[in-house]
Scaffold this active site. Structure first.
Site, PDB file in Angstrom:
ATOM      1  N   ALA A  20      -5.594 -48.370   7.856  1.00 33.75           N
ATOM      2  CA  ALA A  20      -4.493 -47.769   8.599  1.00 33.75           C
ATOM      3  C   ALA A  20      -3.812 -48.899   9.361  1.00 33.75           C
ATOM      4  CB  ALA A  20      -5.038 -46.722   9.562  1.00 33.75           C
ATOM      5  N   GLY A  42      -8.808 -47.273   6.161  1.00 36.58           N
ATOM      6  CA  GLY A  42      -8.012 -46.229   5.505  1.00 36.58           C
ATOM      7  C   GLY A  42      -7.645 -46.584   4.078  1.00 36.58           C
ATOM      8  N   GLU A 101     -10.598 -45.639   2.047  1.00 33.86           N
ATOM      9  CA  GLU A 101     -10.632 -44.169   2.087  1.00 33.86           C
ATOM     10  C   GLU A 101      -9.607 -43.557   1.127  1.00 33.86           C
ATOM     11  OE1 GLU A 101     -10.395 -44.184   6.438  1.00 33.86           O
ATOM     12  OE2 GLU A 101     -12.062 -42.772   6.409  1.00 33.86           O
ATOM     13  N   GLU A 150     -13.853 -50.017  10.866  1.00 40.46           N
ATOM     14  CA  GLU A 150     -13.355 -49.336  12.073  1.00 40.46           C
ATOM     15  C   GLU A 150     -14.241 -49.562  13.287  1.00 40.46           C
ATOM     16  OE1 GLU A 150     -13.666 -47.961   9.067  1.00 40.46           O
ATOM     17  OE2 GLU A 150     -11.841 -46.868   8.558  1.00 40.46           O
TER      18      GLU A 150
HETATM   19  N1  COA Z   1      -2.995 -52.943  10.223  1.00 32.16           N
HETATM   20  C1  COA Z   1      -1.908 -53.633  10.564  1.00 32.16           C
HETATM   21  N2  COA Z   1      -1.670 -54.887  10.150  1.00 32.16           N
HETATM   22  C2  COA Z   1      -2.581 -55.448   9.337  1.00 32.16           C
HETATM   23  C3  COA Z   1      -3.755 -54.784   8.943  1.00 32.16           C
HETATM   24  C4  COA Z   1      -3.937 -53.472   9.416  1.00 32.16           C
HETATM   25  N3  COA Z   1      -5.004 -52.727   9.077  1.00 32.16           N
HETATM   26  N4  COA Z   1      -4.481 -55.610   8.167  1.00 32.16           N
HETATM   27  C5  COA Z   1      -3.783 -56.754   8.057  1.00 32.16           C
HETATM   28  N5  COA Z   1      -2.627 -56.664   8.779  1.00 32.16           N
HETATM   29  C6  COA Z   1      -1.588 -57.663   8.918  1.00 32.16           C
HETATM   30  C7  COA Z   1      -1.979 -58.784   9.868  1.00 32.16           C
HETATM   31  O1  COA Z   1      -1.711 -58.415  11.197  1.00 32.16           O
HETATM   32  C8  COA Z   1      -1.065 -59.893   9.381  1.00 32.16           C
HETATM   33  O2  COA Z   1       0.247 -59.664   9.870  1.00 32.16           O
HETATM   34  P1  COA Z   1       1.174 -60.919  10.345  1.00 32.16           P
HETATM   35  O3  COA Z   1       1.201 -61.870   9.163  1.00 32.16           O
HETATM   36  O4  COA Z   1       2.485 -60.290  10.625  1.00 32.16           O
HETATM   37  O5  COA Z   1       0.478 -61.484  11.530  1.00 32.16           O
HETATM   38  C9  COA Z   1      -1.022 -59.684   7.877  1.00 32.16           C
HETATM   39  O6  COA Z   1      -1.392 -58.315   7.663  1.00 32.16           O
HETATM   40  C10 COA Z   1      -1.988 -60.560   7.107  1.00 32.16           C
HETATM   41  O7  COA Z   1      -3.297 -60.335   7.636  1.00 32.16           O
HETATM   42  P2  COA Z   1      -4.211 -61.518   8.185  1.00 32.16           P
HETATM   43  O8  COA Z   1      -5.190 -60.916   9.137  1.00 32.16           O
HETATM   44  O9  COA Z   1      -3.372 -62.642   8.693  1.00 32.16           O
HETATM   45  O10 COA Z   1      -4.915 -61.972   6.835  1.00 32.16           O
HETATM   46  P3  COA Z   1      -6.322 -62.687   6.717  1.00 32.16           P
HETATM   47  O11 COA Z   1      -6.394 -63.186   5.316  1.00 32.16           O
HETATM   48  O12 COA Z   1      -6.531 -63.658   7.805  1.00 32.16           O
HETATM   49  O13 COA Z   1      -7.402 -61.514   6.940  1.00 32.16           O
HETATM   50  C11 COA Z   1      -8.283 -59.286   6.687  1.00 32.16           C
HETATM   51  C12 COA Z   1      -7.456 -60.427   6.044  1.00 32.16           C
HETATM   52  C13 COA Z   1      -8.175 -58.084   5.749  1.00 32.16           C
HETATM   53  C14 COA Z   1      -9.706 -59.725   6.844  1.00 32.16           C
HETATM   54  C15 COA Z   1      -7.688 -58.945   8.073  1.00 32.16           C
HETATM   55  O14 COA Z   1      -6.291 -58.756   7.927  1.00 32.16           O
HETATM   56  C16 COA Z   1      -8.251 -57.696   8.681  1.00 32.16           C
HETATM   57  O15 COA Z   1      -9.380 -57.692   9.170  1.00 32.16           O
HETATM   58  N6  COA Z   1      -7.452 -56.577   8.716  1.00 32.16           N
HETATM   59  C17 COA Z   1      -7.830 -55.375   9.392  1.00 32.16           C
HETATM   60  C18 COA Z   1      -8.865 -54.595   8.627  1.00 32.16           C
HETATM   61  C19 COA Z   1      -9.268 -53.351   9.384  1.00 32.16           C
HETATM   62  O16 COA Z   1      -9.851 -53.388  10.449  1.00 32.16           O
HETATM   63  N7  COA Z   1      -8.935 -52.191   8.801  1.00 32.16           N
HETATM   64  C20 COA Z   1      -9.309 -50.924   9.343  1.00 32.16           C
HETATM   65  C21 COA Z   1      -8.195 -50.356  10.095  1.00 32.16           C
HETATM   66  S1  COA Z   1      -8.610 -48.735  10.731  1.00 32.16           S
END
Ligand code: COA
Length: 277
Positions: free
Chosen positions: A85, A128, A131, A151
């Site tokens: 999400a 999400g 999911e 989460e």
């Molecule tokens: N919601 C909003 N934005 C998200 C996102 C999410 N769930 N997951 C990634 N993004 C965005 C980042 O903020 C970033 O945006 P920006 O370039 O404008 O700063 C972009 O996507 C790229 O992500 P980034 O974190 O820079 O990539 P990474 O390769 O360093 O890491 C992940 C990849 C997937 C490990 C990391 O993005 C992450 O942990 N995301 C969240 C996962 C999560 O907790 N999901 C559950 C949500 S309920």
């Protein structure tokens, strides 16, 4: 509607009833790793209504858009089905703010589709995102994919059915480990656990998924729905009731034209030209 998801209905040559298509939905926020925001949910729900009402749609494939070319001096973003999400929509919200959204969400809309659904996962499928893949009937992933329910790291738990669907798919202990640790599960492990049906090289993913979708789209659209309903009942019904339910669905199929068409096609060694009833 915006461009949160891109939709393409791919005609299946030789489908019967003629006109059958695979509806391919591409989650289209690659800059944000296809994170699902409010608009994505609205777009998915709208497509679910459209696909359900359109007799030509025989199977639905959900995928994520690939990352764009990085700008000058910028790093390449990773591939993702959906990284969850959209976390930016969580800040400062209380339960009254989010309840209406979670009570009418895209995960349940996909889950409630009567037509077969396949998640084509290439990259991150987190929160999400996983999911949404779990709300599909079948998951096929590239070898470079990563799964997880992170989460817990946000002080949350899965809210799109993850605890329930994952538990039924891979069991209690494995689900607990994934949900409580918030850890990342590589594709190979996800396949061994049964989160995904198959893993393939990323270059072969599209043809593998579309091949499977075509195979399904060529069956009787009436019978695929009955088959889905019968298998789905196994998740809700006690075993003995489920067996009775299956038997009654099986017997009822003897009143359909497609059963007669399928049986005759087998006996006459010809193709079944389904009519969908
Ligand atoms: N919601 C909003 N934005 C998200 C996102 C999410 N769930 N997951 C990634 N993004 C965005 C980042 O903020 C970033 O945006 P920006 O370039 O404008 O700063 C972009 O996507 C790229 O992500 P980034 O974190 O820079 O990539 P990474 O390769 O360093 O890491 C992940 C990849 C997937 C490990 C990391 O993005 C992450 O942990 N995301 C969240 C996962 C999560 O907790 N999901 C559950 C949500 S309920």
């Amino acid at each position: 509607m915006g461009d949160e998801i891109l939709v393409e209905d791919v005609i299946v040559d030789g489908s019967s009833p003629v006109g059958g298509s695979i509806s391919v939905w591409t989650l289209n926020r690659p800059e944000k790793l296809n994170a699902l925001n409010l608009k994505s949910h609205q777009a998915i729900k709208a497509q679910c209504m459209r696909a359900e009402a359109d007799d030509d749609v025989r199977c639905i494939v959900i995928r994520g858009a690939p990352p764009p070319e990085p700008g000058e001096g910028k790093r390449q973003k990773p591939h993702a089905f959906a990284a969850g999400a959209d976390i930016s929509e969580f800040a400062g919200k209380n339960s009254d703010d989010v309840r209406p959204f979670f009570e009418d969400n895209a995960w349940e809309a996909v889950w409630n589709l009567s037509k077969p659904t396949i998640a084509m996962v290439d990259g991150f499928a987190l929160g999400g995102g996983v999911e949404l893949a779990l709300a599909c009937d079948i998951r096929v992933a590239s070898e470079r994919s990563t799964f997880g329910q992170p989460e817990i790291n946000l002080g949350l738990i899965p809210g799109g059915g993850g605890t329930q669907r994952l538990c039924r798919l891979i069991g209690y202990g494995r689900t607990m480990e994934i949900v409580l640790s918030g850890g990342m599960v590589p594709a190979q492990d996800a396949w061994k656990m049964g989160i995904v049906n198959r893993i393939v090289a990323h270059g072969d993913l599209e043809s593998a998924v579309m091949g499977l979708a075509e195979e399904i789209a060529r069956k009787s659209p009436y019978t695929t729905k009955v088959a889905k309903r019968a298998v789905r009942a196994a998740l809700d019904l006690p075993f003995s009731e489920g067996v009775l339910m299956e038997r009654s669905e099986f017997v009822a199929l003897f009143d359909t034209q497609d059963k007669e068409i399928g049986v005759r096609a087998f006996l006459e060694r010809s193709n079944a030209d389904w009519v969908g009833r």
